[in-house]
Write an enzyme that holds these catalytic residues in place. Structure first.
Site, PDB file in Angstrom:
ATOM      1  CB  CYS A 185     100.392  42.814  48.416  1.00 45.31           C
ATOM      2  SG  CYS A 185      99.082  43.418  48.505  1.00 45.31           S
ATOM      3  NE  ARG A 228     102.167  45.168  51.348  1.00 46.59           N
ATOM      4  CZ  ARG A 228     102.949  44.122  51.883  1.00 46.59           C
ATOM      5  NH1 ARG A 228     104.216  44.488  52.308  1.00 46.59           N
ATOM      6  NH2 ARG A 228     102.323  43.064  52.371  1.00 46.59           N
TER       7      ARG A 228
END
Length: 311
Positions: A263, A268
């Site tokens: 990410c 994430r």
């Protein structure tokens, strides 16, 4: 048997089937998932102030000070980062985590119960780091703080105190869910499966977040937003298994293949690594620690971005 008795028996059987169906809702995540790393908010009260458990509030300190779950210790992303790099977000070393946990009074035999207010996106980053360092006594609260308040859980502003400990990881780090920049570069040459878990605008190169040297994506990567795995605007819980299978349907026949997720700075994508390995049973998923923040700082590394009218 008379026809009246037959009708009554049939009605009773139908009633029993309906009742059984109601008691087995497909949306009940705890009934769908087999992982021991995930608990529901209703189970959280069992761990409050109980010996052998430490609850960690994974939010910014100012949010923690306003109110948190009783007995919870404060911890945030900056506490688990290695600041020796020229870019932010790299995972802390084992020694750094040992020092942090010792100050917090965490013992090696403690079970850590972690929650946040971001659908476990932040909490999953700590889970991922600890997995790499062979510490597996971790539980994540499905839905985080929102789930706790939704069931009427109490919130306090009091900060708990624990005496300092001597925390040491018990074995050599396996780094089982970790992949480095050089390993990603090699994987590209081997046409590995690389998943970008950022927003679609970040993936396209239309948005450049703070910390990145430029906008774009790693060559050959496919986009699957991490947030597609949760009810982000609702209860913040993970979606059902059927829904998750639909989100990751393009990967379902590749559960044994090496998959790299990334990410902006590996937060994430750590969440996606949790979903793939712990909820959907993928066997070989690695999270790129530096992610786009690191990759974008090296001009010799190729990148891609979409074409826009102002280009």
């Amino acid at each position: 048997m008379s026809w009246k008795i037959k009708v009554i028996v049939i009605l009773l059987l139908l009633s029993s089937c309906i009742k059984e169906k109601k008691e087995d809702p497909t949306s009940a995540l705890s009934d769908n998932y087999e992982t021991s790393y995930l608990i529901e908010a209703t189970e959280l009260s069992d761990f409050i102030n109980k010996s052998g458990y430490k609850i960690l509030d994974f939010r910014k300190r100012e949010e923690y000070d306003i109110g948190h779950i009783e007995g919870a210790l404060s911890i945030w992303r900056t506490d688990i980062e290695d600041n020796s790099y020229k870019y932010d977000g790299m995972m802390a070393s084992p020694a750094q985590i040992e020092s942090l946990f010792s100050r917090l009074g965490i013992e090696i035999n403690d079970t850590l119960v972690i929650y946040d207010d971001n659908a476990l996106c932040d909490a999953a980053r700590l889970w991922w780091i600890l997995q790499n360092y062979e510490f597996t006594n971790v539980r994540l609260v499905n839905g985080g703080l929102k789930s706790w308040t939704n069931i009427g859980g109490m919130i306090t502003s009091e900060t708990p105190f624990y005496s300092e400990s001597i925390f040491r990881f018990s074995s050599k780090p396996s780094m089982k869910y970790y992949v480095s920049k050089s390993e990603v570069l090699t994987a590209i040459g081997q046409k590995a499966i690389i998943i970008d878990t950022r927003s679609v605008d970040e993936y396209a190169g239309q948005t450049q977040k703070t910390g990145a040297a430029k906008a774009g994506r790693i060559p050959g990567s496919t986009h699957i937003d991490w947030a597609d795995a949760v009810d982000l605007d609702g209860d913040s819980k993970f979606k059902s298994i059927d829904e998750l299978n639909n989100v990751y349907k393009q990967l379902l026949d590749k559960k044994e293949d090496e998959i790299i997720v990334y990410c902006h700075s590996g937060v994430r994508s750590a969440h996606t690594a949790f979903v793939l390995t712990q909820l959907l049973g993928f066997k070989n998923v690695k999270n790129y620690d530096g992610s786009w923040t690191e990759w974008s700082h090296f001009n010799e590394l190729q990148f891609e971005k979409d074409k826009f009218n102002n280009d």
